[in-house]
Design an enzyme around this catalytic site. Sequence first.
Site, PDB file in Angstrom:
ATOM      1  N   GLU A 163      -5.371  90.607  24.244  1.00 11.50           N
ATOM      2  CA  GLU A 163      -4.290  90.606  23.243  1.00 11.50           C
ATOM      3  C   GLU A 163      -3.016  91.192  23.844  1.00 11.50           C
ATOM      4  OE1 GLU A 163      -5.683  92.755  19.819  1.00 11.50           O
ATOM      5  OE2 GLU A 163      -6.674  90.995  18.972  1.00 11.50           O
ATOM      6  N   GLU A 250     -11.107  85.432  18.607  1.00 13.67           N
ATOM      7  CA  GLU A 250     -11.469  86.630  17.842  1.00 13.67           C
ATOM      8  C   GLU A 250     -10.913  86.496  16.425  1.00 13.67           C
ATOM      9  OE1 GLU A 250     -10.768  90.428  19.758  1.00 13.67           O
ATOM     10  OE2 GLU A 250     -10.206  91.338  17.851  1.00 13.67           O
TER      11      GLU A 250
END
Length: 324
Positions: A163, A250
């Site tokens: 991320e 995710e």
Amino acid sequence: MKFLLLFVNILVVSNWICPVISKDALYEPVSKHGQLSVDGVNLIDEHGERVQLKGMGLFWSVWMPYFYNQTTVDGIKNYCHSNIVRPMLAIDTKDGGYLTDPEGETALIDAVIDAAIEDDIYVLVDWQDFEAENHLEQSLKYFDRLSKKYGSYPNIIYEPYNEPISLEWSTVVKPYHEAVIKTIRANDPDNLIVVGTPNYSQRLDLAAADPINGTNIMYSLHFYAASHRQEERDITKNAIEAGLPVFVSEYGTVNYDASGPVDVTESLLWYDLMEEYGLSYVNYAISDKDEGTSALIPGTTPDKVCREEYLSESGRLVVEHNKA
């Protein structure tokens, strides 16, 4: 003539975003689909058919190493009805990680990869980092080794940057990805690579405006249904329709901070979108921590992973859709 043009336009669109019939992921293993590749915005198998991966992500390796084993992966496949597992290689935390214990953390990830190969499912190997551009040397070393050891297996999918925080896609995040991709491709020319996008893998629009030049690359989307709603779904739709291949590496059914409760309404809207576009998706997380994102109730052991009586509210919703 108008009717002919309309038919041609529909045909072109249908070939670009191919329809996919959602199936129980338990019965969609590697032995059925083999080598994956990217065709336009579509993830396809070695037969040229559209494929959808659905499964479970593990918790950070440094904090729940007791789930990094064959027993857990067996449960994920058989009871969570998954054809993909996502181990999370913790890079740098207050309790350690790859930067301080590369051998120990690597061994945990390898155990999950070996288990996934044994169980005939795909494995998405995640470099769990928020500032990976500051750890490029270590990342290159890790993915060089990983691709040399496992690159010949069609099970392997690489996720070199979990991320990115940075919004600087073209000058920071993209160059990092390009360097890691070059290293992987020197050893593994074929397997899928899923690249993180800015703002915690939510700004697909920035990547769509300046995509990476390469083959078999998809772009990660992360969302937590109670926090990320229609605005994020609109960004996702627009990016896909602009030609960006998207992989939901995710997602959670609760708030982005892992707190509950489960937002069923928003989760179902996300599932509708993912099914509409045939997106692959991996839930966070196989965890027995007492928090909303956990798919398991507190105290669950590896031999009980994904068994119905040990699933949390979130876990039950997720498994229902893995079966759908």
